[in-house]
Design an enzyme around this catalytic site. Structure first.
Site, mmCIF file in Angstrom:
data_model
loop_
_atom_site.group_PDB
_atom_site.id
_atom_site.type_symbol
_atom_site.label_atom_id
_atom_site.label_comp_id
_atom_site.label_asym_id
_atom_site.label_seq_id
_atom_site.Cartn_x
_atom_site.Cartn_y
_atom_site.Cartn_z
ATOM 1 N N SER B 153 11.475 -0.732 6.289
ATOM 2 C CA SER B 153 10.252 -0.738 7.228
ATOM 3 C C SER B 153 10.090 -2.089 7.883
ATOM 4 C CB SER B 153 9.183 -0.790 6.379
ATOM 5 O OG SER B 153 7.855 -0.386 6.963
ATOM 6 N N ARG B 222 -6.238 -0.224 4.065
ATOM 7 C CA ARG B 222 -5.109 0.292 3.337
ATOM 8 C C ARG B 222 -5.165 1.555 2.974
ATOM 9 N NH1 ARG B 222 -0.103 -1.435 1.486
ATOM 10 N NH2 ARG B 222 0.096 -1.087 -0.621
ATOM 11 N N ASP B 321 9.873 10.871 6.220
ATOM 12 C CA ASP B 321 9.260 9.726 6.721
ATOM 13 C C ASP B 321 8.787 9.962 8.056
ATOM 14 O OD1 ASP B 321 8.494 7.252 7.434
ATOM 15 O OD2 ASP B 321 10.436 6.061 6.889
ATOM 16 N N HIS B 354 7.708 7.838 3.861
ATOM 17 C CA HIS B 354 8.210 6.429 4.211
ATOM 18 C C HIS B 354 8.282 5.627 2.794
ATOM 19 C CE1 HIS B 354 8.650 2.967 6.685
ATOM 20 N NE2 HIS B 354 7.547 2.326 6.140
ATOM 21 N N ASP B 355 7.399 5.946 1.726
ATOM 22 C CA ASP B 355 7.635 5.190 0.641
ATOM 23 C C ASP B 355 9.053 5.392 -0.118
ATOM 24 O OD1 ASP B 355 5.482 3.314 0.492
ATOM 25 O OD2 ASP B 355 4.203 4.508 -0.698
#
Lengths: 378, 378
Positions: B153, B222, B321, B354-355
């Protein structure tokens, strides 16, 4: 409410004389319902089309009837004289949804028990409640069967709910850019927005009507939601990484957290514009209604529920829509096919994401107009 | 800073003795840099791997060295003794990024000119600035050439920047789940988060260190960002439309706007957890650095810029992602190929969005380990 009404636009307030039962079982009302109509209801009362607005829409569908109207309708492109939804043939009705803030009773309305705005004393609202209020309006207008019912997004959910709740009242139905239930991803965005509103110190647990409204929180909610209305590609095409032109890189680009990219400035503008026209409590109730919606009420028996539909249906999705994806439209279509129902499906290759149905689209208009005007021997 | 350091984990503070030049041209510093190391630097100093953490990461990569460590490292799965990034062979370094809040100088650090925290007096920070600070650390450690540099990232962006800024210092580079510039969609999410922080009345233009921090705003930031780290499908699989179990439908489901769906409760939890470990001003600076990043500095000559790369590179993306999409990794790969550079590319079919790179993934680990351990005749 102070709209200047030209001769053939009709902006009405329909007031009930008694309470009605919400999906939760609670009695509520009487309420008032704001609506506009375009065109003329014929003697047989069989040329009525009910248009259902999306999340934050209103009754004002088209400005086609008033050359001086500075507020374009939300579906000017598709609705009007000689347009796809032709108001010279059809009588078009659009009412503000229950829990809204554009004339229909919602959290900003006065609670007769307290003489103050309801705020969070307003009952939690569902899509079914919105539909049952529309049904009361259609009954009031003396219409037994709608020529067509149509709506996009949350409006499409209401169309679906109508189709299974009052199937005998519909001749045809159009569900646009919608789904039979809201996905966890979109629920998550709703929750971000609701948290932003409730975190605003002006929110005061919903009792902000005698002071400053929670505009910052509402603007942030709108910004987050707005991203989901656009496609990645259309954002790329419209903004790319362009820098806002009236900033000088030397002094402002490296020194503060104001808008810098065009896309940031655009989002802030959308937020600011939205808070001028929308009530934060209504936003809470209406987004929650959308998130709660599941035509199967959590039973996951879509095919069985869809079996209640009695009219022909057109489902339209947009390839780049990631708010309600084509695959979610396809679920509805599959269920209709499984039950041998009359279903048409068009997935339109527009780059404009979820908002595509509000943008001029000749293909969509042709499909809609052809579907409405189809004649059948019964 | 009070971490209990076992014998073979090294948590250091490297303090510069002079200021350095930021990308903006401004002089800043001296600063301190927090970093941890794992394993042993060999005599030739040619077994060092620089790991670069993502947006809100820290120096603590693995808890493999301390059985009592209650804080797992952010890459426990991949880094440690005998693991894919084997700390028995390699000397692994991870420093907290410039403008961070985990030991390296950032907006919460004391401004020596005022004896107060910098707040928004901290200079706007870029990815290049983060990299130039890491470069100073690597120089300080006496390492002339890194065996490998890698990150996911925003960490991957720093790897890319290293590769074109200090190409002679790298033997190999791994860019994971990243992009050579941030898309307008992701900039838009960054802007929502920054607005939520700045709208929090505790924010006080960044001068909140002697009072309550803007926790509500930071939590909302967040929450919005977290949605972009998960894939639609993984949210569907993990939460679906499950209702939070300790709510009773009868009383709570229809009456307030607290968490109701599991996904809502999960997001709120992520928000609450995050504000305990992160500084809101750092969040502003670091997200802005990511949004500003474009390895071509807006010149769109990627192939020419990539031509500066001298080491072999591995690019890894994840099919699901949508924060940094596979197509964005592919842009980097194409540019490397166009210049005949040594490039490997793997698109991993993980459902975790993405994680995915932070979650145990055997395929990713094999690819990384094989890439690092490749021997070449030079």
């Amino acid at each position: 409410m102070g709209r200047n009404i030209p001769y053939d636009i009709k902006y009405y307030i329909f007031s009930q004389d008694k309470s009605f039962e919400l999906e939760s079982g609670k009695k509520f009302g009487p309420i008032t319902v704001a609506y506009e109509t375009y065109g003329t209801l014929n003697e047989q009362k069989n040329n009525a089309i009910l248009l259902i607005h999306a999340l934050t829409g209103d009754t004002h569908v088209t400005s086609d009837y008033d050359k001086d109207d500075k507020t374009p309708g939300w579906w000017d492109t598709a609705v009007g004289k000689g347009k796809a939804i032709d108001t010279e043939k059809y009588f078009v009705i659009c009412s503000n949804c229950f829990a809204g803030c554009m004339g229909t009773t919602g959290p900003a309305s006065t609670n007769p028990d307290t003489d103050k705005p309801y705020g969070l004393e307003f009952p939690l609202t569902t899509v079914r409640d919105m539909v049952s209020v529309q049904k009361q309006l259609i009954d009031f207008l003396g219409i037994k069967k709608l020529k067509c019912i149509m709506g996009g997004s949350l409006g499409g959910m209401q169309v679906l709910e109508w189709s299974v709740l009052y199937p005998q009242m519909l001749e045809s139905a159009i569900v646009i850019a919608s789904a039979y239930k809201t996905s966890p991803q979109i629920i998550a965005f709703g929750e971000v927005g609701r948290n932003a509103i409730m975190a605003d110190p002006n929110f005061k647990n919903g009792n902000y009507y005698d002071g400053a409204p929670p505009e910052k929180g509402l603007a942030i909610a709108r910004m987050a939601a707005h991203i989901t209305y656009l496609s990645r590609d259309s954002m790329e095409a419209k903004f790319g990484r362009d820098i806002k032109k009236d900033l000088k890189e030397s002094d402002e680009m490296y020194g503060f957290f104001g808008p810098m990219f065009q896309v940031e400035s655009y989002l802030r503008y959308q937020g600011r514009k939205f808070v001028q026209r929308f009530d934060a409590n209504s936003y809470l109730y209406i987004t929650k209604a959308m998130d709660l919606y599941d035509v199967t009420s959590g039973k996951n028996n879509l095919t069985e529920v869809i079996n209640k539909v009695q009219c022909r249906m057109l489902v339209i999705s947009f390839e780049s829509d990631w708010h309600f994806r084509p695959s979610e439209s396809w679920e509805i279509v599959k269920a209709m096919m499984n039950k041998g129902k009359e279903i048409s499906y068009v997935n339109i290759n527009s780059p404009y994401g979820h908002d595509a149905f509000l943008i001029k689209n000749v293909e969509m208009e042709k499909v809609i107009s052809s579907f409405i005007n189809t004649k059948r021997d019964k």
